[in-house]
Write a protein that holds these residues in place. Structure first.
Motif, short mmCIF file in Angstrom:
data_model
loop_
_atom_site.label_atom_id
_atom_site.label_comp_id
_atom_site.label_asym_id
_atom_site.label_seq_id
_atom_site.Cartn_x
_atom_site.Cartn_y
_atom_site.Cartn_z
N SER A 1 4.25 -9.93 0.41
CA SER A 1 3.91 -11.58 0.73
C SER A 1 4.43 -11.93 1.93
O SER A 1 5.41 -11.43 2.49
N TYR A 2 3.74 -12.81 2.37
CA TYR A 2 4.27 -13.78 3.68
C TYR A 2 5.64 -14.31 3.13
O TYR A 2 6.76 -14.34 3.97
N LYS A 3 5.90 -14.55 1.89
CA LYS A 3 7.30 -15.20 1.50
C LYS A 3 8.48 -13.98 1.91
O LYS A 3 9.41 -14.61 2.01
N ILE A 4 8.02 -13.09 1.72
CA ILE A 4 9.06 -11.81 1.81
C ILE A 4 9.14 -11.54 3.55
O ILE A 4 10.23 -11.67 4.11
N ALA A 5 8.05 -11.58 4.19
CA ALA A 5 7.90 -11.41 5.57
C ALA A 5 8.82 -12.54 6.21
O ALA A 5 9.53 -12.20 7.20
N GLU A 6 8.78 -13.88 6.03
CA GLU A 6 9.45 -15.05 6.67
C GLU A 6 10.78 -14.55 6.63
O GLU A 6 11.72 -14.89 7.26
N SER B 1 5.36 -2.65 10.21
CA SER B 1 6.14 -3.28 8.87
C SER B 1 5.16 -3.45 8.03
O SER B 1 3.90 -3.80 7.90
N LEU B 2 5.60 -3.29 6.61
CA LEU B 2 4.46 -3.98 5.38
C LEU B 2 5.58 -4.77 4.66
O LEU B 2 6.51 -4.61 4.15
N PHE B 3 5.03 -6.01 4.32
CA PHE B 3 5.54 -7.08 3.41
C PHE B 3 4.46 -7.61 2.45
O PHE B 3 3.41 -7.80 2.63
N ASP C 1 0.52 -9.43 2.22
CA ASP C 1 -0.10 -10.08 1.41
C ASP C 1 -0.93 -8.96 0.48
O ASP C 1 -2.38 -9.06 0.74
N TYR C 2 -0.53 -7.93 -0.01
CA TYR C 2 -1.44 -7.09 -0.67
C TYR C 2 -0.85 -6.66 -1.95
O TYR C 2 0.34 -7.11 -2.54
N ASP C 3 -1.57 -5.95 -2.81
CA ASP C 3 -1.31 -5.42 -4.14
C ASP C 3 -0.74 -4.01 -3.95
O ASP C 3 -0.62 -3.51 -2.91
N GLU C 4 -0.48 -3.74 -5.14
CA GLU C 4 0.18 -2.14 -5.04
C GLU C 4 -0.75 -1.06 -4.73
O GLU C 4 -0.40 -0.19 -4.02
#
Length: 464
Positions: A104-109, A100-102, A80-83
């Motif tokens: 958004s949470y939607k990507i992480a899951e 790791s870096l995701f 959950d971060y911006d560029e």
């Protein structure tokens, strides 16, 4: 701070400013221990509500990530971060990204084993080729359909049609997804990444069973990426000397790359060289020299030293092995498989033409090796899927074949887990010369299943 847990992902949500003082008071070791007891797949820190952070602030969380990984091999990192925040983190930890870096949470899951909403169409882009491939394989393994953009221009063009994708992955990074000492394969060399001070703990962090199974499937060149190593003591020295001695039985070569002896006795280098370990200044010195790669063993096979027979327990799982392969190849070729009767015999290749092969090992509750022999055009189809275009580049085709076999291994692991059989999978070894894989197999018997996909003949061979 208490984590929010959903789909196997535990997320901590700090807010405000994160510096060395504030971060230490937000998350404790006790919070991490309590979260691990929930049997989560991931522990992430969300930066959504964070206004400002510095390196000291993030270091507090990274230390806790390390403690979590020492207790249980979960995925750890930030989401959950911006560029701007992403670039700052990459800059802070450019050479020491153990997490790791995701975006958004939607990507992480998507990368959580507990996420049951499968079959997502996912657009994937990273400027790092190995990251693109790793994400594609992880997503395939979890039942999703990755579409990989090979260039920024390609990604921006595909991204215009956002409705075509359930999730778009960018500005994300997969750290160590489970290996105690991270491993990857490049040009048929297994590359292990080491960091920090090497002491007696290397024996527990290094997955020796995985390494032995990599020898088992035919790897002959093992490279230790030691750019981030500070120093080593005599315990680590003895460990690597014994590892080199065992590898010599397979005519395998061990190399260290980027190791600085500024804080390590020069005598250690001499002792390791006496044990047969080679030292290089840069990875390019090895991987960029095809002739040297061949001399070190990356293009030839290792003869199997241990000859073992198949057990009934392994053979009883044959349908799962075949199904994992068939499911993947039917997806690749858009054709239904025709299976011929399984036979217990020495491997017999009846197909002719341009062939390539791959071997992959499995170990755990059961152990053995799978050998797959493909017509090259199937490998080219795999390459087309992963890079988005046709190619005749031999090295690229073999890399794609390895990624395809990785997908097969992931499916197999999942299928066996459903049957309460736990296995780990080695990285695949590829062969552009069929004689090399036949040398690895030798005269041992196994179970051979011949398959046809349209007009293509494919051979599956299971042995130990």
């Amino acid at each position: 701070m208490r984590a929010v847990v959903k789909n196997g992902v535990a997320t901590f949500n700090p807010q405000g400013f994160l510096d060395g003082n504030s971060a230490a008071s937000l998350l404790s070791v006790e919070d991490i221990h309590a979260t691990l007891k929930l049997n989560v797949d991931m522990i992430l820190v969300s930066l959504k509500r964070v206004i400002f952070f510095n390196r000291n602030g993030l270091d507090q969380f990274v230390k806790l990530f390390t403690k979590a990984r020492q207790e249980k091999h979960v995925v750890v990192g930030f989401c959950d971060y911006d560029e701007k925040k992403y670039n700052a983190i990459r800059r802070f930890y450019e050479k020491e990204m153990i997490f790791s870096l995701f975006k958004s949470y939607k990507i992480a899951e998507l990368f959580s084993n507990s996420f049951n909403n499968r079959n997502k169409t996912v657009l994937v882009y990273s400027e790092d080729k190995s990251q693109r491939s790793a994400m594609a394989i992880e997503l395939h393994d979890r039942g999703h359909n990755p579409v990989v953009a090979q260039t920024l221009e390609d990604f921006l063009e595909k991204k215009k049609n956002e409705k075509a994708y359930d999730v778009i992955i960018e500005n994300s990074y997969l750290g160590d997804m489970g290996q105690q000492v991270a491993a990857r394969v490049t040009s048929n060399a297994v590359i292990y990444t080491l960091s920090g001070f090497l002491d007696n703990e290397i024996a527990s962090k290094f997955n020796l069973e995985y390494h032995n199974n990599s020898l088992n499937v035919g790897f002959r060149l093992f490279i230790f990426d030691a750019y981030k190593v500070v120093s080593m003591n005599v315990h680590a020295l003895n460990f690597f000397a014994k590892l080199a001695s065992a590898a010599a039985e397979y005519n395998a070569t061990l190399c260290f790359v980027g190791f600085s002896f500024d804080k390590t006795p020069k005598q250690f280098k001499e002792e390791l060289e006496d044990a047969g370990i080679m030292f290089f200044d840069s990875m390019e010195d090895i991987l960029g020299n095809k002739e040297l790669l061949a001399d070190l063993g990356a293009t030839s096979a290792a003869t199997m030293k241990r000859k073992r027979t198949l057990t009934k327990q392994v053979v009883s799982k044959l349908p799962y092995f075949v199904d994992a392969i068939v499911d993947t190849l039917e997806m690749m070729t858009n054709s239904k498989a025709k299976k011929e009767q399984a036979k217990v015999e020495k491997i017999i290749l009846t197909q002719s033409g341009d062939l390539v092969a791959s071997s992959i090992g499995f170990y755990g509750d059961i152990d053995g090796m799978i050998v797959l022999v493909f017509p090259k055009n199937i490998a080219k189809k795999a390459c087309e899927l992963l890079i988005g275009e046709e190619t005749d580049d031999e090295e690229l085709i073999l890399d794609s074949l390895a990624e395809l076999v990785n997908i097969v291994g992931g499916k197999l692991k999942t299928m066996l887990a459903d049957e309460k059989v736990s296995v780990n999978i080695t990285l695949p070894r590829t062969y552009d010369d069929i004689d090399d894989v036949l040398e690895v197999i030798g005269d041992r018997k196994g179970v051979q299943v011949d398959l046809r996909f349209g007009g293509d003949h494919f051979t599956f061979f299971l042995t130990r």
